[in-house]
Motif scaffolding. Structure first.
Motif, PDB file in Angstrom:
ATOM      1  N   ASN A 296       0.820  -1.203   0.000  1.00 35.44           N
ATOM      2  CA  ASN A 296       0.000   0.000   0.000  1.00 35.44           C
ATOM      3  C   ASN A 296       0.851   1.249   0.000  1.00 35.44           C
ATOM      4  OD1 ASN A 296      -2.466   1.616   0.487  1.00 35.44           O
ATOM      5  ND2 ASN A 296      -1.396   2.074   2.393  1.00 35.44           N
ATOM      6  N   ASN A 299       1.874   1.697  -3.537  1.00 35.67           N
ATOM      7  CA  ASN A 299       0.824   2.016  -4.487  1.00 35.67           C
ATOM      8  C   ASN A 299       0.144   3.333  -4.203  1.00 35.67           C
ATOM      9  OD1 ASN A 299       1.182  -0.295  -5.971  1.00 35.67           O
ATOM     10  ND2 ASN A 299      -0.190  -1.511  -4.711  1.00 35.67           N
ATOM     11  N   SER A 300       0.068   3.748  -2.929  1.00 36.57           N
ATOM     12  CA  SER A 300      -0.639   4.971  -2.597  1.00 36.57           C
ATOM     13  C   SER A 300       0.291   6.107  -2.286  1.00 36.57           C
ATOM     14  CB  SER A 300      -1.549   4.730  -1.388  1.00 36.57           C
ATOM     15  OG  SER A 300      -0.775   4.422  -0.252  1.00 36.57           O
ATOM     16  N   GLY A 350       1.611   7.724  -6.222  1.00 36.37           N
ATOM     17  CA  GLY A 350       0.642   6.640  -6.274  1.00 36.37           C
ATOM     18  C   GLY A 350       0.193   6.326  -7.672  1.00 36.37           C
ATOM     19  N   SER A 351      -0.958   5.659  -7.768  1.00 34.67           N
ATOM     20  CA  SER A 351      -1.462   5.191  -9.056  1.00 34.67           C
ATOM     21  C   SER A 351      -1.928   6.330  -9.943  1.00 34.67           C
ATOM     22  CB  SER A 351      -2.624   4.217  -8.827  1.00 34.67           C
ATOM     23  OG  SER A 351      -3.637   4.826  -8.038  1.00 34.67           O
ATOM     24  N   HIS A 373      -3.710  10.309 -15.482  1.00 30.64           N
ATOM     25  CA  HIS A 373      -4.652   9.392 -16.125  1.00 30.64           C
ATOM     26  C   HIS A 373      -6.057   9.988 -16.161  1.00 30.64           C
ATOM     27  CE1 HIS A 373      -1.692   6.141 -16.213  1.00 30.64           C
ATOM     28  NE2 HIS A 373      -1.337   6.547 -15.004  1.00 30.64           N
ATOM     29  N   HIS A 496      -8.779   3.573 -15.846  1.00 31.30           N
ATOM     30  CA  HIS A 496      -7.948   3.799 -14.660  1.00 31.30           C
ATOM     31  C   HIS A 496      -8.817   3.860 -13.408  1.00 31.30           C
ATOM     32  CE1 HIS A 496      -3.919   4.724 -13.214  1.00 31.30           C
ATOM     33  NE2 HIS A 496      -4.478   5.551 -12.345  1.00 31.30           N
ATOM     34  N   GLN A 499      -9.789   0.455 -12.275  1.00 33.06           N
ATOM     35  CA  GLN A 499      -8.680  -0.319 -11.739  1.00 33.06           C
ATOM     36  C   GLN A 499      -8.250   0.150 -10.353  1.00 33.06           C
ATOM     37  OE1 GLN A 499      -5.321  -0.456 -14.365  1.00 33.06           O
ATOM     38  NE2 GLN A 499      -4.420  -2.237 -13.384  1.00 33.06           N
ATOM     39  N   PHE A 500      -8.363   1.468 -10.077  1.00 32.92           N
ATOM     40  CA  PHE A 500      -7.737   1.994  -8.868  1.00 32.92           C
ATOM     41  C   PHE A 500      -8.655   2.737  -7.909  1.00 32.92           C
ATOM     42  CE2 PHE A 500      -4.176   1.704 -11.903  1.00 32.92           C
ATOM     43  CZ  PHE A 500      -3.293   0.948 -11.143  1.00 32.92           C
ATOM     44  N   HIS A 543      -6.053  -4.845  -7.741  1.00 30.09           N
ATOM     45  CA  HIS A 543      -6.486  -4.058  -8.895  1.00 30.09           C
ATOM     46  C   HIS A 543      -7.326  -4.937  -9.819  1.00 30.09           C
ATOM     47  CE1 HIS A 543      -3.697  -1.422  -7.148  1.00 30.09           C
ATOM     48  NE2 HIS A 543      -2.597  -1.969  -7.658  1.00 30.09           N
TER      49      HIS A 543
END
Length: 650
Positions: A296, A299-300, A350-351, A373, A496, A499-500, A543
């Motif tokens: 995490n 990713n974050s 992050g993502s 995105h 996107h 997915q996130f 995801h």
């Protein structure tokens, strides 16, 4: 008749004279402000105070841009000093807000009580000093916000300040106020902080429901919510004390010393053995959770600031627009070049992109979020209109969007900065903090109110927030929550988002391939469970689609509760909360009804907000609640403490 005509002509001449010549009797706002500027030292930051016709473009002026009405001064972070000429400010008839935070003013507090129309006064982070007279705020009945933090004020908290009828925000931290805390006329505050002073004595009953952090750093304070006051009488302290030099006393000392050494040695050895055993068992048991937290953090963007400074210039180069687009009524007080020259550090990556903290020279500290995105099918004008719509949203529990920077490849959103970091960073140990039950309740109430406001303000959007999770709840200095990254679903890339974004982890997306109007409520329910258990929702780390993306946290809580309704699900930091477990259990049930797998059974935002608002810090009459989760109304059956114990045992 002729006399009457002469009378009317004379009357008309007087009216015209009044209209034409009265303005000449007093200075314009621009002239008054120029005189005020002359009283300040090091006022180079106000060099654009020149053209009277463009008053609202002057730096530090607050204007209503609908009718260009001047209403306030925000002269922050400008290294200003000298004399604050209150008599000159008194000549400004529409002045309601005054801020000189983060400057170098010194000496006693000016006579602001002359400014009876003032609603907000910000003097924090200067060098003001000395006692504040008891009547310093006399007659300022419209004053709502008073920030005097980080100065050198001494003496008692003035009674006139405590008697303000509309006071909503009060920050006196970091001074040298002493004596007892007065009884405040106002009982409900949005922000309240008296920490790090020299206050003493019992805390007034009307303030006993405040967070303990509001009083931290005052060694002489006692009473709720701090430690109980010592009621030992003076006579006890005068009781006869044995002669420390007597032989019997010395022998007792040796025996006690030997005993203490033996006991300490045994305790130390036993503790080491126990800790090694517990650590080994816990590592085996929590290894998946530790890995999840690491993932995490990656990713974050993590929860901790990077200490290395960065240059924002490379990120902003070759933009389609040459300037920042401000979306709030008041001007930002800085431009693109100010932002590019700012000292910046990385808050996370992050993502969606990177997040920076930018400290603008002679300007505010802001958060810059880069989004890579967003939906390229959304045209520039449509994007600008949507950002303006988000910028118009105002609520105490939303982190305000200040400005944006547009280019086709990616976009930058600039938010106000809140100094206490995210809720996630406090819940999952990165800030080494411990959130009490009262603080957690305050946070979740603020989150629910902010989400309800988004539902009301963006009725055309199924997902008014779309990405509600603990890392997108930012806490200010008094732990008031502010939602961020809200309202972005219409401008995000759909693939996107699927997915996130947090709302796309809801069960209905797995079942039907799309979220609905209750998906944000599902996110609220997951956050409630996270807040109460201290466990991170592992489903946010996965995801894409699939049934395993269901709320692992909700599934775990539901399985524990159905087997035996127990407080063991609660975070250890709130397990010892006195007389609050009943209210904690209520909130746990609210969370479970907000994240029901079935959309039909799940509460809507109005019902969730209503139930959350009913919660209190302490149980009422020691009522407890049934030991199972029924599909009906959770509040239809209450039990006494004894009945609750019997139901759990059976």
């Amino acid at each position: 008749m002729a006399l009457r005509r002469a009378y009317y002509c004379l009357l008309m001449l007087l009216v015209l004279a009044n209209i034409c010549f009265v303005p000449l009797l007093g200075d314009t706002n621009a002239q008054i402000l120029m005189r005020f500027k002359a009283s300040l030292s090091n006022n180079n930051a106000l060099n654009n105070w020149v053209n009277e016709s463009s008053l609202c473009s002057w730096r530090g002026l607050l204007c209503n841009h609908t009718d260009q009405t001047f209403y306030g001064l925000r002269l922050e972070n400008m290294s200003l000093g000298g004399n604050i000429d209150v008599d000159t400010l008194f000549e400004l008839p529409t002045l309601t807000s005054f801020s000189v935070m983060n400057n170098t003013f010194e000496g006693p507090i000016p006579e602001f009580k002359k400014l009876v129309k003032l609603r907000a006064l910000f003097l924090s982070n200067n060098k003001f000093s000395g006692d504040i007279p008891d009547d310093a705020f006399e007659g300022m009945t419209k004053l709502k916000r008073v920030f005097l933090a980080e100065n050198g004020f001494t003496g008692h908290i003035p009674k006139s300040l405590a008697n303000l009828p509309r006071l909503w925000d009060l920050d006196l931290r970091g001074n040298s106020f002493g004596g007892n805390i007065p009884e405040f006329r106002q009982k409900v505050f949005r922000n309240f902080n008296l920490s790090n002073n020299q206050l003493e004595g019992p805390i007034p009953k009307g303030l006993s429901n405040k967070d303990p952090s509001s009083f931290a750093g005052n060694k002489g304070l006692c009473g709720k919510p701090m430690s109980p006051c010592n009621e030992i009488g003076r006579n006890e302290s005068r009781s006869e004390v044995p002669n420390p030099n007597s032989p019997q006393r010395k022998g007792n000392k040796h025996r006690i010393l030997i005993t203490v050494i033996i006991v300490v040695a045994v305790v130390v050895v036993a503790s080491i053995v126990a800790l090694l055993f517990i650590r080994n068992q816990r590592r085996k048991r929590l290894e998946p959770l530790i890995l999840s937290k690491k993932e995490n953090s990656k990713n974050s963007g993590g929860f901790k600031e990077s200490q290395s400074s960065i240059d924002l210039t490379s990120d902003f180069k070759k933009g389609a627009d040459g300037e920042l687009n401000f979306v709030r009524e008041e001007k930002g007080g800085f431009d693109l070049q100010d932002l590019l020259r700012a000292s910046a550090v990385v808050l996370g990556s992050g993502s969606f992109g990177s997040t920076y903290k930018a400290m603008i020279l002679n300007g505010p500290t802001v958060v810059v979020k880069r989004f890579r995105h967003m939906n390229n099918n959304v045209g520039k004008q449509e994007f600008i209109e949507h950002m303006k719509r988000l910028g118009s949203l105002t609520h105490p529990n939303l982190l305000p969007l200040a400005a944006f920077y547009y280019r086709k490849e990616d976009k930058f959103l600039i938010y106000d900065y809140a100094e206490n970091g995210s809720l996630a960073s406090h819940l999952h140990g990165r800030n080494n903090s411990m959130l009490t039950w009262s603080t957690r309740l305050k946070i979740i109430k603020g989150v629910a109110r902010g989400l309800a406001y988004l539902y009301e303000s963006l009725p055309s959007q199924n997902l008014p927030h779309g990405h509600l999770k603990s890392s997108n709840v930012i806490l200010d200095h008094s732990f008031e929550p502010h939602l961020t990254e809200y309202g972005l679903v219409p401008v995000m890339s759909k693939s996107h988002a699927q997915q996130f974004m947090a709302a796309y982890k809801a069960p209905e997306v797995i079942q039907f391939g799309r979220p609905n109007v209750k998906s944000d409520v599902w996110c609220l329910g997951i956050m409630i469970l996270e807040l109460l258990t201290g466990k991170f929702p592992a489903n946010y780390l996965r995801h894409g689609k699939g049934r395993n993306n269901n709320a692992d946290l909700a599934t775990w809580v539901d399985s524990v509760v159905r087997e035996e309704w127990t407080g063991e699900v609660f975070d250890k930091d709130i397990m010892g909360t006195r007389n609050g477990e009943g209210e904690m259990l209520k909130l746990l049930r609210i969370g479970m009804f907000c994240c029901k797998w079935s959309v039909e059974s799940r509460w809507d935002w109005r019902e969730a907000l209503g139930k959350i608002e009913e919660l209190k810090e302490k149980d009422s009459d020691e009522e407890y609640y049934s030991s199972y989760v029924s599909e009906g109304d959770l509040y239809s059956r209450t039990m006494t403490k004894d009945e609750f114990s019997i139901s759990v045992t059976n």
